[in-house]
Design a protein around this motif. Structure first.
Motif, PDB file in Angstrom:
ATOM      1  N   THR A   3      -7.234  11.160 -11.049  1.00 55.68           N
ATOM      2  CA  THR A   3      -7.207  11.347  -9.597  1.00 55.68           C
ATOM      3  C   THR A   3      -7.240  10.035  -8.856  1.00 55.68           C
ATOM      4  O   THR A   3      -6.966   9.999  -7.661  1.00 55.68           O
ATOM      5  CB  THR A   3      -8.395  12.210  -9.145  1.00 55.68           C
ATOM      6  OG1 THR A   3      -9.605  11.590  -9.608  1.00 55.68           O
ATOM      7  CG2 THR A   3      -8.283  13.608  -9.678  1.00 55.68           C
ATOM      8  N   LYS A   4      -7.539   8.919  -9.529  1.00 60.49           N
ATOM      9  CA  LYS A   4      -7.522   7.655  -8.814  1.00 60.49           C
ATOM     10  C   LYS A   4      -6.128   7.313  -8.316  1.00 60.49           C
ATOM     11  O   LYS A   4      -5.966   6.551  -7.374  1.00 60.49           O
ATOM     12  CB  LYS A   4      -8.053   6.516  -9.690  1.00 60.49           C
ATOM     13  CG  LYS A   4      -7.111   6.081 -10.794  1.00 60.49           C
ATOM     14  CD  LYS A   4      -7.713   4.943 -11.585  1.00 60.49           C
ATOM     15  CE  LYS A   4      -6.811   4.525 -12.739  1.00 60.49           C
ATOM     16  NZ  LYS A   4      -5.538   3.979 -12.296  1.00 60.49           N
ATOM     17  N   MET A   5      -5.086   7.893  -8.937  1.00 62.88           N
ATOM     18  CA  MET A   5      -3.733   7.543  -8.512  1.00 62.88           C
ATOM     19  C   MET A   5      -3.397   8.092  -7.143  1.00 62.88           C
ATOM     20  O   MET A   5      -2.463   7.618  -6.502  1.00 62.88           O
ATOM     21  CB  MET A   5      -2.699   8.023  -9.535  1.00 62.88           C
ATOM     22  CG  MET A   5      -2.217   9.437  -9.366  1.00 62.88           C
ATOM     23  SD  MET A   5      -0.935   9.880 -10.530  1.00 62.88           S
ATOM     24  CE  MET A   5       0.499   9.949  -9.505  1.00 62.88           C
ATOM     25  N   TYR A 561       3.635   7.904  -9.113  1.00 63.18           N
ATOM     26  CA  TYR A 561       3.500   7.639 -10.548  1.00 63.18           C
ATOM     27  C   TYR A 561       2.335   6.676 -10.765  1.00 63.18           C
ATOM     28  O   TYR A 561       2.184   5.681 -10.042  1.00 63.18           O
ATOM     29  CB  TYR A 561       4.790   7.015 -11.099  1.00 63.18           C
ATOM     30  CG  TYR A 561       4.779   6.887 -12.597  1.00 63.18           C
ATOM     31  CD1 TYR A 561       5.091   7.970 -13.418  1.00 63.18           C
ATOM     32  CD2 TYR A 561       4.432   5.678 -13.199  1.00 63.18           C
ATOM     33  CE1 TYR A 561       5.066   7.853 -14.792  1.00 63.18           C
ATOM     34  CE2 TYR A 561       4.410   5.548 -14.581  1.00 63.18           C
ATOM     35  CZ  TYR A 561       4.722   6.639 -15.366  1.00 63.18           C
ATOM     36  OH  TYR A 561       4.691   6.519 -16.736  1.00 63.18           O
ATOM     37  N   ASP A 562       1.517   6.995 -11.770  1.00 71.46           N
ATOM     38  CA  ASP A 562       0.359   6.193 -12.131  1.00 71.46           C
ATOM     39  C   ASP A 562       0.715   5.356 -13.355  1.00 71.46           C
ATOM     40  O   ASP A 562       0.906   5.895 -14.457  1.00 71.46           O
ATOM     41  CB  ASP A 562      -0.822   7.126 -12.430  1.00 71.46           C
ATOM     42  CG  ASP A 562      -2.116   6.368 -12.635  1.00 71.46           C
ATOM     43  OD1 ASP A 562      -2.148   5.175 -12.318  1.00 71.46           O
ATOM     44  OD2 ASP A 562      -3.091   6.975 -13.119  1.00 71.46           O
ATOM     45  N   PHE A 563       0.822   4.052 -13.173  1.00 75.97           N
ATOM     46  CA  PHE A 563       1.140   3.160 -14.282  1.00 75.97           C
ATOM     47  C   PHE A 563      -0.114   2.891 -15.116  1.00 75.97           C
ATOM     48  O   PHE A 563      -1.224   3.256 -14.732  1.00 75.97           O
ATOM     49  CB  PHE A 563       1.705   1.834 -13.751  1.00 75.97           C
ATOM     50  CG  PHE A 563       2.977   1.993 -12.981  1.00 75.97           C
ATOM     51  CD1 PHE A 563       4.202   2.038 -13.632  1.00 75.97           C
ATOM     52  CD2 PHE A 563       2.962   2.109 -11.598  1.00 75.97           C
ATOM     53  CE1 PHE A 563       5.388   2.186 -12.925  1.00 75.97           C
ATOM     54  CE2 PHE A 563       4.126   2.254 -10.878  1.00 75.97           C
ATOM     55  CZ  PHE A 563       5.345   2.295 -11.547  1.00 75.97           C
ATOM     56  N   ARG A 568      -0.307   1.884  -9.198  1.00 81.45           N
ATOM     57  CA  ARG A 568       0.329   3.177  -8.994  1.00 81.45           C
ATOM     58  C   ARG A 568       1.348   3.059  -7.864  1.00 81.45           C
ATOM     59  O   ARG A 568       1.324   2.113  -7.070  1.00 81.45           O
ATOM     60  CB  ARG A 568      -0.683   4.267  -8.652  1.00 81.45           C
ATOM     61  CG  ARG A 568      -1.255   4.131  -7.270  1.00 81.45           C
ATOM     62  CD  ARG A 568      -2.068   5.352  -6.863  1.00 81.45           C
ATOM     63  NE  ARG A 568      -2.387   5.268  -5.468  1.00 81.45           N
ATOM     64  CZ  ARG A 568      -3.399   4.565  -4.955  1.00 81.45           C
ATOM     65  NH1 ARG A 568      -4.194   3.906  -5.753  1.00 81.45           N
ATOM     66  NH2 ARG A 568      -3.595   4.532  -3.653  1.00 81.45           N
ATOM     67  N   PHE A 569       2.222   4.064  -7.773  1.00 84.93           N
ATOM     68  CA  PHE A 569       3.221   4.142  -6.713  1.00 84.93           C
ATOM     69  C   PHE A 569       3.122   5.515  -6.063  1.00 84.93           C
ATOM     70  O   PHE A 569       2.979   6.529  -6.751  1.00 84.93           O
ATOM     71  CB  PHE A 569       4.630   3.940  -7.271  1.00 84.93           C
ATOM     72  CG  PHE A 569       5.707   4.146  -6.234  1.00 84.93           C
ATOM     73  CD1 PHE A 569       6.028   3.125  -5.353  1.00 84.93           C
ATOM     74  CD2 PHE A 569       6.380   5.358  -6.126  1.00 84.93           C
ATOM     75  CE1 PHE A 569       7.007   3.303  -4.387  1.00 84.93           C
ATOM     76  CE2 PHE A 569       7.355   5.547  -5.160  1.00 84.93           C
ATOM     77  CZ  PHE A 569       7.676   4.517  -4.284  1.00 84.93           C
ATOM     78  N   ASP A 570       3.204   5.556  -4.717  1.00 86.07           N
ATOM     79  CA  ASP A 570       3.202   6.811  -3.962  1.00 86.07           C
ATOM     80  C   ASP A 570       4.332   6.777  -2.942  1.00 86.07           C
ATOM     81  O   ASP A 570       4.632   5.712  -2.374  1.00 86.07           O
ATOM     82  CB  ASP A 570       1.881   7.020  -3.219  1.00 86.07           C
ATOM     83  CG  ASP A 570       0.692   7.047  -4.150  1.00 86.07           C
ATOM     84  OD1 ASP A 570       0.564   8.024  -4.897  1.00 86.07           O
ATOM     85  OD2 ASP A 570      -0.098   6.080  -4.128  1.00 86.07           O
ATOM     86  N   THR A 600       0.323   0.290  -5.030  1.00 84.83           N
ATOM     87  CA  THR A 600      -1.097   0.052  -4.789  1.00 84.83           C
ATOM     88  C   THR A 600      -1.797  -0.418  -6.062  1.00 84.83           C
ATOM     89  O   THR A 600      -1.597   0.156  -7.142  1.00 84.83           O
ATOM     90  CB  THR A 600      -1.786   1.327  -4.272  1.00 84.83           C
ATOM     91  OG1 THR A 600      -1.162   1.734  -3.057  1.00 84.83           O
ATOM     92  CG2 THR A 600      -3.269   1.096  -4.026  1.00 84.83           C
ATOM     93  N   TRP A 601      -2.613  -1.442  -5.917  1.00 83.29           N
ATOM     94  CA  TRP A 601      -3.523  -1.900  -6.963  1.00 83.29           C
ATOM     95  C   TRP A 601      -4.905  -1.359  -6.614  1.00 83.29           C
ATOM     96  O   TRP A 601      -5.486  -1.732  -5.617  1.00 83.29           O
ATOM     97  CB  TRP A 601      -3.547  -3.424  -7.029  1.00 83.29           C
ATOM     98  CG  TRP A 601      -4.335  -3.951  -8.191  1.00 83.29           C
ATOM     99  CD1 TRP A 601      -5.693  -4.081  -8.261  1.00 83.29           C
ATOM    100  CD2 TRP A 601      -3.823  -4.408  -9.442  1.00 83.29           C
ATOM    101  NE1 TRP A 601      -6.075  -4.585  -9.465  1.00 83.29           N
ATOM    102  CE2 TRP A 601      -4.936  -4.810 -10.228  1.00 83.29           C
ATOM    103  CE3 TRP A 601      -2.542  -4.529  -9.971  1.00 83.29           C
ATOM    104  CZ2 TRP A 601      -4.796  -5.314 -11.513  1.00 83.29           C
ATOM    105  CZ3 TRP A 601      -2.409  -5.035 -11.257  1.00 83.29           C
ATOM    106  CH2 TRP A 601      -3.518  -5.417 -12.020  1.00 83.29           C
ATOM    107  N   GLN A 602      -5.416  -0.448  -7.430  1.00 79.62           N
ATOM    108  CA  GLN A 602      -6.640   0.292  -7.117  1.00 79.62           C
ATOM    109  C   GLN A 602      -7.760  -0.080  -8.087  1.00 79.62           C
ATOM    110  O   GLN A 602      -7.687   0.203  -9.285  1.00 79.62           O
ATOM    111  CB  GLN A 602      -6.381   1.800  -7.195  1.00 79.62           C
ATOM    112  CG  GLN A 602      -7.611   2.656  -6.962  1.00 79.62           C
ATOM    113  CD  GLN A 602      -7.985   2.690  -5.498  1.00 79.62           C
ATOM    114  OE1 GLN A 602      -7.209   3.187  -4.695  1.00 79.62           O
ATOM    115  NE2 GLN A 602      -9.159   2.184  -5.175  1.00 79.62           N
ATOM    116  N   GLU A 603      -8.777  -0.739  -7.569  1.00 83.00           N
ATOM    117  CA  GLU A 603     -10.003  -0.969  -8.317  1.00 83.00           C
ATOM    118  C   GLU A 603     -11.066   0.000  -7.818  1.00 83.00           C
ATOM    119  O   GLU A 603     -10.823   0.782  -6.901  1.00 83.00           O
ATOM    120  CB  GLU A 603     -10.451  -2.428  -8.152  1.00 83.00           C
ATOM    121  CG  GLU A 603      -9.491  -3.440  -8.760  1.00 83.00           C
ATOM    122  CD  GLU A 603      -9.471  -3.422 -10.283  1.00 83.00           C
ATOM    123  OE1 GLU A 603     -10.332  -2.732 -10.878  1.00 83.00           O
ATOM    124  OE2 GLU A 603      -8.604  -4.082 -10.870  1.00 83.00           O
TER     125      GLU A 603
END
Length: 698
Positions: A3-5, A561-563, A568-570, A600-603
């Protein structure tokens, strides 16, 4: 799928549930939810995307809704933006503010519904995907509800303090905003104050300044509730004051918009059923003029100010209970609004035109809505019947006007101006259980909409058009019939290990669509009093509201898409086509195809995004409305978010990074000569703009 994506993305409402508690009570396949409030804690399991993580773009929350599938924004001013949903906008959409329906204060919709929903006060925006359920009222298209923040009941008998506050600044218009809610609650009562203030200067763009775009808005109110056993009583009041605020696509700007809101609610749980009742009141005092926020006309005789008023009273009662293996809701609702608008010259007390002379609009409705399983399909089946009536007072003009308007008023007063009709709405929405990541959705509906008081009762040719802002003068039509739409759509929600997508294809066939057309069979030949008056005001070819055939069809979707790792890309893709069905022409002010994508780079406690928005040219324009085509454009933005603590969140970003000069097709044409934008040309979007926003919850 992690779900972080989808949490914290710079696009809106990628999944429907707003938070775990909310998701338990709503059908995700039938709604989108934009969360505007802060979070008490950072939680990767929470589904939904908050505008706290989006570009600010301005004060109007319609900009947030425009980032969802199927939606766009009609730009009539910073505080006057309208939602477009799958090609439809204005009063055809079923829009609510904190659950309330009400009438706009003026005939040009300078205060559309979400004018009254400042972002610092909005907790979430619930969007009815496709069509609105019949329990929410009538409406030809979809709908949305801007739900306000409030302090909820706590789980303790001792009072607990809670708050949700935010503040922000944006460079493009040197604007700032602050506000939120704060209050006390126990397990049996709650009470909070709420307030906000926003102020912005004229908007800057790559080639200069867009004159007459400044604004101010302030709101102060309170909300409270008491629970006793299985029953709850609550009340909300608000005072809303806006203006001066610019509206460059209109011939006038907002001088003030002073509005009072009040509502009361009862909710009770009985052994066999749940009972809910609501009462609401909204009173709007509005004035607009052509000399405060734009150069005043050289001749004092051309100064204009129009005071307008709207008072709305609503009430509804419904009961829901288990029936036929599902949940059945039966309800009654009523709506009454009074509207008036008088054009004046502040330099001459004998110059006045009662353009809308005390119009009264009433609706009484009843509905039945059932949610449950039909075979293997989850379903929402609804039937609604509405009785519409309206009437209007006698037109009048001042002695300073020439004879023609007075003669037109006398002729108008001599005919029957009352209206009554019955609308029947039916909605059937189905969706499957999840299987292999897929949830399929199907909708069939018949929806109706009554002509507005302006479309029916506008007896004098004036450039008021319910927000179309096409530069034409319009005349009402007492013979207008209800608009009727046949709607079909199909789509699916797919949620895989790394990829998700929610495409929908739809069609809407509308009979009796209310559209401006030639006043008579000899356009350009000035042979009627209406054409004579319109020509005196600069438009020799006024339009008259008429029932025509129209069709809308299109595709919208969000996807992503979650790499591997934190990347990720939205994205959101929209395509809508609006056409006349009776003549070879297009409908006016339809959003061009567009695609928005964010990487997006998500930490865990921070994220950074790069967003690209690509908008195609729009050359499918309305000849009837003299609409100009627009070129396509691409903009780039950079955004970052940081959860400093569980209670403090900071967002920063830069919009339109390369300061590109572009013109959105829905932005309208400039009519303010005190601007770097040429009069008659389409208004540009904001130039490069940085923003910072901080939210604190507790």
């Amino acid at each position: 799928m992690s779900t972080k994506m989808i949490y914290g993305a710079s696009l809106a409402a990628l999944l429907a549930a707003a938070d775990p508690a909310f998701a338990q009570h709503e059908a995700p396949a039938l709604q989108d939810v934009v969360i505007v409030t802060g979070h008490h804690e950072y939680d990767e399991t929470e589904i939904g995307v908050s505008p706290d993580y989006m570009p600010t773009e301005g004060a109007d929350i319609t900009r947030l809704i425009a980032r969802t599938p199927g939606a766009a924004r009609i730009g009539n001013g910073e505080l006057s933006g309208q939602v477009q949903y799958r090609g439809m906008f204005g009063e055809r959409l079923n829009l609510r503010v904190d659950g309330q329906h009400f009438g706009s204060g003026g005939p040009n919709l300078m205060d559309p519904a979400f004018h009254y929903a400042p972002a610092p006060l909005v907790r979430r925006i619930v969007i009815d995907r496709g069509v609105s359920p019949v329990s929410e009222g009538p409406g030809l298209g979809g709908g949305a509800d801007a739900v306000f923040k409030r302090v909820d009941y706590s789980g303790d008998a001792a009072p607990t303090l809670a708050y949700d506050l935010s503040a922000g600044y944006r460079t493009a218009d040197s604007s700032y905003s602050y506000g939120g809610v704060a209050g006390l609650s126990t397990d049996s009562w709650r009470l909070n104050l709420l307030g906000s203030y926003e102020d912005g200067d004229d908007l800057e763009y790559g080639d200069g300044t867009i004159g007459g775009t400044s604004y101010t808005r302030a709101v102060l109110g309170a909300s409270g509730g008491v629970r006793f056993g299985a029953h709850e009583v609550s009340a909300d009041i608000r005072r809303h004051e806006a203006g001066p605020a610019g509206n460059p696509p209109f011939p006038m700007d907002i001088r003030y918009m002073d509005t009072d809101f009040a509502k009361a609610r009862y909710l009770g749980e009985f052994d066999l059923f749940t009972l809910e009742a609501n009462l609401g009141s909204v009173s709007v005092a509005h004035a607009m003029n052509n000399f405060d926020l734009r150069p005043a006309p050289a001749s004092p005789m051309m100064w204009r100010e129009t005071p307008a008023y709207a008072d709305t009273t609503t009430g509804d009662v419904s009961a829901s209970f288990n029936q036929w293996g599902g949940r059945l809701e039966l309800g009654l609702d009523a709506y009454r609004a009074e509207h008036s608008a008088t054009i004046t010259n502040p330099n001459n007390s004998n110059f006045f035109v009662a353009a809308i002379p005390d119009a009264e609009v009433e609706r009484f409705g009843m509905f039945a809505e059932w949610r449950g399983a039909v075979g293997s399909l989850n379903s929402e089946l609804g039937l609604r019947v509405d009785r519409h009536t309206s009437d209007v007072g006698e037109a009048s003009v001042g002695s300073a006007l020439p004879p023609a308007p007075g003669m037109l008023a006398m002729a108008y007063n001599g005919v029957d101006r009352s209206f009554e009709d019955t609308g029947v709405d039916a909605v059937a929405r189905f969706f499957t259980d999840e299987r292999d990541g897929f949830v399929w959705r199907f909708t069939l509906a018949h929806k109706t909409h009554a002509p507005t008081y302006l479309q029916r009762y506008g007896w004098m040719p004036i450039p008021a058009s319910g927000g179309l802002a096409d530069g034409n003068t319009y005349v009402g039509n007492l013979d207008l019939e209800l608009e009727r739409a046949l709607i079909a759509e199909v789509g699916f929600d797919y949620l895989g290990d790394r990829f998700y997508a929610r495409p929908t294809v739809y069609t809407r066939q509308v009979s009796n669509f209310v559209q401006g057309g030639p006043f008579d069979s000899t356009p350009g030949v000035i042979d009627t009093p209406q054409e004579m008056i319109s020509n005196m005001n600069g438009d020799p070819t006024p339009l008259r509201w008429a029932n025509v055939d129209a069709e809308f069809y299109g595709l919208d979707m969000d996807f992503g898409y979650d790499f591997e790792g934190p990347l990720r890309f939205d994205g959101v893709l929209n395509y809508v086509r609006g056409k006349r069905g009776d003549v070879d022409d297009n409908l006016y002010r339809i959003a061009p195809p567009n695609l928005t994508g964010a990487l997006t780079w998500q930490e865990h406690m921070w994220s950074a995004s790069m967003e690209v928005r690509a908008v195609a040219e729009q050359d499918e324009v309305s000849a009837t409305n003299s609409e100009q085509p627009t070129s396509g454009y691409v903009t780039l933005g950079l955004f970052a978010d940081w959860h400093m603590t569980q209670s403090v969140h900071v967002s920063v970003g830069v919009e339109n990074l390369f300061d590109h000069v572009y013109r959105d097709h829905l932005s309208g044409y400039n009519r303010n000569s005190g601007s770097d934008v040429t009069v008659g040309t389409r208004l540009p979007g904001a130039g490069r703009s940085a923003f910072v926003r901080i939210g604190i919850v507790g």
